[in-house]
Scaffold this motif. Structure first.
Motif, PDB file in Angstrom:
ATOM      1  N   ASP A  91       0.861  -1.178   0.000  1.00 27.46           N
ATOM      2  CA  ASP A  91       0.000   0.000   0.000  1.00 27.46           C
ATOM      3  C   ASP A  91       0.900   1.231   0.000  1.00 27.46           C
ATOM      4  N   PRO A  92       0.894   1.994  -1.112  1.00 26.43           N
ATOM      5  CA  PRO A  92       1.776   3.159  -1.196  1.00 26.43           C
ATOM      6  C   PRO A  92       1.495   4.169  -0.082  1.00 26.43           C
ATOM      7  N   GLY A  93       0.289   4.137   0.465  1.00 28.35           N
ATOM      8  CA  GLY A  93      -0.048   5.085   1.519  1.00 28.35           C
ATOM      9  C   GLY A  93       0.625   4.756   2.839  1.00 28.35           C
ATOM     10  N   ALA A  94       1.266   3.595   2.915  1.00 25.46           N
ATOM     11  CA  ALA A  94       1.857   3.146   4.184  1.00 25.46           C
ATOM     12  C   ALA A  94       3.243   3.737   4.408  1.00 25.46           C
ATOM     13  N   GLY A  95       3.339   5.045   4.336  1.00 26.43           N
ATOM     14  CA  GLY A  95       4.601   5.712   4.649  1.00 26.43           C
ATOM     15  C   GLY A  95       5.647   5.648   3.562  1.00 26.43           C
ATOM     16  N   ILE A  96       5.254   5.320   2.336  1.00 30.74           N
ATOM     17  CA  ILE A  96       6.214   5.275   1.228  1.00 30.74           C
ATOM     18  C   ILE A  96       6.189   6.618   0.489  1.00 30.74           C
ATOM     19  N   ASP A  97       7.380   7.169   0.246  1.00 24.18           N
ATOM     20  CA  ASP A  97       7.480   8.465  -0.437  1.00 24.18           C
ATOM     21  C   ASP A  97       7.655   8.320  -1.942  1.00 24.18           C
ATOM     22  N   VAL A  98       8.396   7.275  -2.330  1.00 22.49           N
ATOM     23  CA  VAL A  98       8.722   7.100  -3.746  1.00 22.49           C
ATOM     24  C   VAL A  98       8.578   5.630  -4.124  1.00 22.49           C
ATOM     25  N   ILE A  99       7.969   5.387  -5.280  1.00 20.44           N
ATOM     26  CA  ILE A  99       7.950   4.032  -5.840  1.00 20.44           C
ATOM     27  C   ILE A  99       8.724   4.072  -7.146  1.00 20.44           C
ATOM     28  N   VAL A 100       9.817   3.290  -7.175  1.00 22.56           N
ATOM     29  CA  VAL A 100      10.666   3.223  -8.364  1.00 22.56           C
ATOM     30  C   VAL A 100      10.395   1.899  -9.057  1.00 22.56           C
ATOM     31  N   SER A 101      10.128   1.959 -10.347  1.00 20.11           N
ATOM     32  CA  SER A 101       9.935   0.736 -11.118  1.00 20.11           C
ATOM     33  C   SER A 101      10.596   0.891 -12.479  1.00 20.11           C
ATOM     34  N   GLY A 102      10.735  -0.232 -13.178  1.00 13.73           N
ATOM     35  CA  GLY A 102      11.299  -0.215 -14.527  1.00 13.73           C
ATOM     36  C   GLY A 102      10.388  -1.002 -15.441  1.00 13.73           C
ATOM     37  N   HIS A 103      10.956  -1.921 -16.184  1.00  8.28           N
ATOM     38  CA  HIS A 103      10.260  -2.922 -16.983  1.00  8.28           C
ATOM     39  C   HIS A 103       9.617  -2.406 -18.266  1.00  8.28           C
ATOM     40  N   SER A 104       8.873  -1.311 -18.185  1.00  6.83           N
ATOM     41  CA  SER A 104       8.121  -0.855 -19.372  1.00  6.83           C
ATOM     42  C   SER A 104       9.014  -0.190 -20.410  1.00  6.83           C
ATOM     43  N   HIS A 105      10.215   0.224 -19.986  1.00  2.40           N
ATOM     44  CA  HIS A 105      11.149   0.974 -20.834  1.00  2.40           C
ATOM     45  C   HIS A 105      10.620   2.366 -21.164  1.00  2.40           C
ATOM     46  N   VAL A 106       9.510   2.753 -20.557  1.00  2.00           N
ATOM     47  CA  VAL A 106       8.932   4.081 -20.813  1.00  2.00           C
ATOM     48  C   VAL A 106       9.177   4.958 -19.589  1.00  2.00           C
ATOM     49  N   PRO A 107       9.977   6.024 -19.770  1.00  2.00           N
ATOM     50  CA  PRO A 107      10.247   6.895 -18.631  1.00  2.00           C
ATOM     51  C   PRO A 107       8.987   7.618 -18.179  1.00  2.00           C
ATOM     52  N   LYS A 108       8.804   7.724 -16.876  1.00  2.95           N
ATOM     53  CA  LYS A 108       7.584   8.339 -16.372  1.00  2.95           C
ATOM     54  C   LYS A 108       7.804   8.916 -14.987  1.00  2.95           C
ATOM     55  N   ILE A 109       7.297  10.111 -14.789  1.00  6.30           N
ATOM     56  CA  ILE A 109       7.277  10.743 -13.469  1.00  6.30           C
ATOM     57  C   ILE A 109       5.832  11.084 -13.183  1.00  6.30           C
ATOM     58  N   ASP A 110       5.342  10.605 -12.068  1.00  7.55           N
ATOM     59  CA  ASP A 110       3.932  10.765 -11.753  1.00  7.55           C
ATOM     60  C   ASP A 110       3.796  10.885 -10.243  1.00  7.55           C
ATOM     61  N   THR A 111       2.866  11.707  -9.779  1.00 10.83           N
ATOM     62  CA  THR A 111       2.595  11.754  -8.342  1.00 10.83           C
ATOM     63  C   THR A 111       1.132  11.410  -8.124  1.00 10.83           C
ATOM     64  N   VAL A 112       0.896  10.380  -7.334  1.00 13.04           N
ATOM     65  CA  VAL A 112      -0.463   9.937  -7.037  1.00 13.04           C
ATOM     66  C   VAL A 112      -0.603   9.840  -5.529  1.00 13.04           C
ATOM     67  N   GLY A 113      -1.557  10.564  -4.989  1.00 12.94           N
ATOM     68  CA  GLY A 113      -1.809  10.507  -3.555  1.00 12.94           C
ATOM     69  C   GLY A 113      -0.589  10.849  -2.725  1.00 12.94           C
ATOM     70  N   GLY A 114       0.199  11.805  -3.200  1.00 11.11           N
ATOM     71  CA  GLY A 114       1.374  12.242  -2.459  1.00 11.11           C
ATOM     72  C   GLY A 114       2.583  11.322  -2.603  1.00 11.11           C
ATOM     73  N   VAL A 115       2.440  10.259  -3.400  1.00 12.30           N
ATOM     74  CA  VAL A 115       3.556   9.332  -3.621  1.00 12.30           C
ATOM     75  C   VAL A 115       4.130   9.583  -5.016  1.00 12.30           C
ATOM     76  N   LEU A 116       5.448   9.718  -5.075  1.00 14.48           N
ATOM     77  CA  LEU A 116       6.116   9.910  -6.360  1.00 14.48           C
ATOM     78  C   LEU A 116       6.368   8.554  -7.008  1.00 14.48           C
ATOM     79  N   TYR A 117       5.857   8.387  -8.224  1.00 15.04           N
ATOM     80  CA  TYR A 117       6.122   7.180  -9.020  1.00 15.04           C
ATOM     81  C   TYR A 117       7.164   7.555 -10.064  1.00 15.04           C
ATOM     82  N   LEU A 118       8.278   6.838 -10.046  1.00 12.30           N
ATOM     83  CA  LEU A 118       9.375   7.186 -10.939  1.00 12.30           C
ATOM     84  C   LEU A 118       9.837   5.954 -11.711  1.00 12.30           C
ATOM     85  N   ASN A 119       9.728   6.024 -13.015  1.00  7.75           N
ATOM     86  CA  ASN A 119      10.273   4.989 -13.882  1.00  7.75           C
ATOM     87  C   ASN A 119      11.353   5.667 -14.724  1.00  7.75           C
TER      88      ASN A 119
END
Length: 154
Positions: A91-119
């Protein structure tokens, strides 16, 4: 005080001189999987300490030392690293500030519900028509500044 994190993924066994130049001077490097071969992490470690996870293409004896996911705390931020965002179980709401992922090969910066999603996209050989990229994340008292860097090349 600024803390710079280099974020790289999907090297698939290739660490370009451009990627190494772009990561020079970072305080820590996060590799979000599909490393390709152990020498990649060795090379990254010569630049800065590394947190790395295993991607779906990482197999063989060497890859076993890398977990599928990792929660790391850097510069007071809680960063959850996984390879494929679609497999996110926490659950990203459980005190996580950033979620880093790869796999898609598509660079992406997104903020959802105060959590930064960074690919950071893929830093390996070009596939399809996707850019060759990695990301940096600057953590300052004023907040976090993610940036995607296009490494060019072919």
């Amino acid at each position: 005080m600024m803390f710079r994190i280099g974020v790289i993924s999907d090297t698939h066994g290739l660490l370009s001189p451009e990627a190494e130049r772009c990561l020079a001077g970072v305080d820590h490097i996060v590799h979000a999987g599909d490393i390709g071969r152990p020498e990649i992490v060795d090379a990254l470690r010569s630049i800065a300490p590394v947190t790395a996870i295993r991607g779906n293409m990482d197999s063989g004896e060497w890859a076993r030392e890398y977990p599928d996911t990792k929660l790391v705390r850097l510069a007071g931020k809680s960063i959850y690293v996984l390879h494929d965002l679609k497999t996110l179980q926490v659950d990203p709401g459980a005190g996580i500030d950033v979620i880093v992922s790869g796999h898609s090969h598509v660079p992406k910066i997104d903020t959802v519900g105060g959590v930064l999603y960074l690919n950071p996209g893929s830093a390996g050989r070009r596939r399809f028509k996707l850019p060759i990229t990695l990301a940096t994340l600057e953590v300052t008292p004023a907040g976090m500044r993610p940036e995607i860097h296009d490494l060019g090349g072919d």
